[in-house]
Motif scaffolding. Sequence first.
Motif, mmCIF file in Angstrom:
data_model
loop_
_atom_site.group_PDB
_atom_site.id
_atom_site.type_symbol
_atom_site.label_atom_id
_atom_site.label_comp_id
_atom_site.label_asym_id
_atom_site.label_seq_id
_atom_site.Cartn_x
_atom_site.Cartn_y
_atom_site.Cartn_z
ATOM 1 N N GLY A 110 43.872 49.927 106.417
ATOM 2 C CA GLY A 110 42.817 49.216 106.699
ATOM 3 C C GLY A 110 41.813 50.485 105.514
ATOM 4 N N GLY A 111 42.687 51.388 104.860
ATOM 5 C CA GLY A 111 41.445 52.446 104.547
ATOM 6 C C GLY A 111 40.239 52.489 103.967
ATOM 7 N N ALA A 112 39.880 50.927 103.566
ATOM 8 C CA ALA A 112 38.764 50.390 103.121
ATOM 9 C C ALA A 112 37.930 50.140 104.132
ATOM 10 N N GLY A 113 38.051 49.912 104.730
ATOM 11 C CA GLY A 113 37.866 49.727 106.335
ATOM 12 C C GLY A 113 36.343 51.214 106.376
ATOM 13 N N PHE A 114 35.827 50.522 107.623
ATOM 14 C CA PHE A 114 34.494 51.151 108.622
ATOM 15 C C PHE A 114 35.611 53.044 108.616
ATOM 16 N N ILE A 115 36.333 52.708 109.619
ATOM 17 C CA ILE A 115 36.655 54.326 109.991
ATOM 18 C C ILE A 115 38.215 54.856 108.789
ATOM 19 N N GLY A 116 38.714 53.966 108.338
ATOM 20 C CA GLY A 116 40.193 54.352 107.222
ATOM 21 C C GLY A 116 39.074 55.345 106.477
ATOM 22 N N SER A 117 37.898 54.334 106.193
ATOM 23 C CA SER A 117 37.521 55.041 104.450
ATOM 24 C C SER A 117 37.033 56.314 104.656
ATOM 25 N N HIS A 118 36.678 56.819 106.024
ATOM 26 C CA HIS A 118 35.943 58.215 106.468
ATOM 27 C C HIS A 118 37.499 58.645 106.569
ATOM 28 N N LEU A 119 38.205 58.411 107.310
ATOM 29 C CA LEU A 119 40.035 58.929 107.245
ATOM 30 C C LEU A 119 39.957 59.320 105.788
ATOM 31 N N ALA A 120 40.211 58.244 104.838
ATOM 32 C CA ALA A 120 40.381 58.625 103.212
ATOM 33 C C ALA A 120 39.425 59.520 102.689
ATOM 34 N N GLU A 138 41.125 67.421 102.257
ATOM 35 C CA GLU A 138 42.343 68.636 102.594
ATOM 36 C C GLU A 138 43.015 68.703 102.054
ATOM 37 N N GLY A 139 43.274 67.709 100.602
ATOM 38 C CA GLY A 139 43.868 67.705 99.409
ATOM 39 C C GLY A 139 45.188 66.702 99.717
ATOM 40 N N ASN A 140 45.335 65.868 100.116
ATOM 41 C CA ASN A 140 46.232 64.685 100.524
ATOM 42 C C ASN A 140 46.542 64.406 99.147
ATOM 43 N N GLU A 141 47.771 63.412 98.604
ATOM 44 C CA GLU A 141 47.594 62.035 98.420
ATOM 45 C C GLU A 141 47.029 61.010 98.636
ATOM 46 N N VAL A 142 45.884 60.021 98.470
ATOM 47 C CA VAL A 142 46.174 59.316 100.300
ATOM 48 C C VAL A 142 46.326 57.563 99.393
ATOM 49 N N TYR A 143 47.129 56.998 99.797
ATOM 50 C CA TYR A 143 47.262 55.548 99.668
ATOM 51 C C TYR A 143 46.998 54.506 100.481
ATOM 52 N N VAL A 144 45.891 53.572 100.136
ATOM 53 C CA VAL A 144 45.357 52.808 101.085
ATOM 54 C C VAL A 144 45.632 51.152 100.754
ATOM 55 N N ILE A 145 45.966 50.221 101.601
ATOM 56 C CA ILE A 145 45.860 48.908 101.983
ATOM 57 C C ILE A 145 45.290 48.330 102.374
ATOM 58 N N ASP A 146 44.657 47.326 102.139
ATOM 59 C CA ASP A 146 43.353 46.283 103.014
ATOM 60 C C ASP A 146 43.167 45.157 101.989
ATOM 61 N N ASN A 147 43.003 44.685 102.817
ATOM 62 C CA ASN A 147 42.666 43.603 101.922
ATOM 63 C C ASN A 147 41.165 42.713 101.806
ATOM 64 N N LEU A 148 40.578 43.479 102.798
ATOM 65 C CA LEU A 148 38.973 43.665 102.826
ATOM 66 C C LEU A 148 38.590 42.473 103.384
ATOM 67 N N SER A 149 38.688 41.589 104.289
ATOM 68 C CA SER A 149 38.549 40.866 104.958
ATOM 69 C C SER A 149 37.336 41.541 105.947
ATOM 70 N N THR A 150 37.684 42.530 106.126
ATOM 71 C CA THR A 150 35.852 43.331 106.942
ATOM 72 C C THR A 150 35.805 44.797 106.234
ATOM 73 N N GLY A 151 37.227 45.107 105.584
ATOM 74 C CA GLY A 151 36.634 46.474 104.945
ATOM 75 C C GLY A 151 36.249 46.379 103.594
ATOM 76 N N ARG A 152 35.610 47.276 102.941
ATOM 77 C CA ARG A 152 34.305 46.636 101.650
ATOM 78 C C ARG A 152 34.680 47.774 100.377
ATOM 79 N N LEU A 153 34.679 47.595 99.256
ATOM 80 C CA LEU A 153 35.239 48.521 98.448
ATOM 81 C C LEU A 153 34.321 49.450 98.282
ATOM 82 N N GLU A 154 33.061 49.340 99.085
ATOM 83 C CA GLU A 154 31.427 50.240 98.590
ATOM 84 C C GLU A 154 32.070 51.633 99.706
#
Length: 319
Positions: free
Chosen positions: A7-17, A23-39
């Motif tokens: 859910g990394g393209a969602g509201f909270i997920g995108s801020h967390l990402a 902080e220098g981490n490598e971040v992977y996201v999975i999101d089906n974009l049902s409520t998450g948004r590419l923007e």
Amino acid sequence: MKILITGGAGFIGSHLAERLLQEGNEVYVIDNLSTGRLENIEAFKDKPNFHLNIGSVLNRELLDKLISNVEQVYHLAAAVGVKYIIENPLLSLKTNIMGTDNVLEFCNKYKAKALIASTSEIYGKNEQIPFSETDDRLLGSTHISRWGYGCSKAIDEFLALAYFREKKLPVVIVRCFNTVGPRQTGQYGMVLPKFIKAALLNQPLVIYGTGEQTRCFADVSDVVDAFIKLMNTPECAGEIFNVGTTESISITDLAQKVKDMCHSKSRIEYMRYEDAFEEGFEDMMHRQPDLTKIKNFIGWEPKHKLDHIISRIIDYYEK
């Protein structure tokens, strides 16, 4: 570290990402974009240490591949928003229960630490506020769709604790109370962005029910701080934590505050729950967290007050 956010393209997920990338981490996201948004991830989607996978947590093959490559998983993917859940009851239940089961299974397989996002809906109609993590739950009839969401998240918690107790999987459970901030949409029933957008357009601010119900609104940046500290504190494994703020306001007062801060000519109107959602719809009158436990474990307290949060969201919408 290599970290997966469901859910990394969602509201909270995108801020967390965004924070984890800073902080220098490598971040992977999975999101089906049902409520998450590419923007939501537009500002950092092209960074070399950010990897977007469009797909569902119900896709076991994809999830297996992703979790095999990371050390931590923040599981935020879920059906969210009262409106969305009522309109999509079957998919909501499957996503919340089966998706979480998949995440926990593969975290256990590859020994990845997990944080499971739960909800204040867990407490149901209990009116003994503030809610502490060991309080009883009081849920309504199974005829009322909205209670299915709280039940599904309770099953998620039971699953997570079972993996901790039986498999020694390090997992932390967070019960989020109303989290708000830039990038949040009112499309699925989230009240604050819906009010602000309407006020800026001088459209009616529609309150469901009497408006006497109270809520506490936490800034997403504070919530992300809590998530990261809880994930990286070993003593928090196997525990449940409320994450939110204790600053409470009625929905009518919230509407008036938004109207004043937007210098809006909007009218404040009221609508019956049944007209807005479904026949027999039920809501909880008050929802306020006890934050004693999270403060004792990691010293966390929310920093942002409601007026500042509203100002940030107004700026976001105006831009």
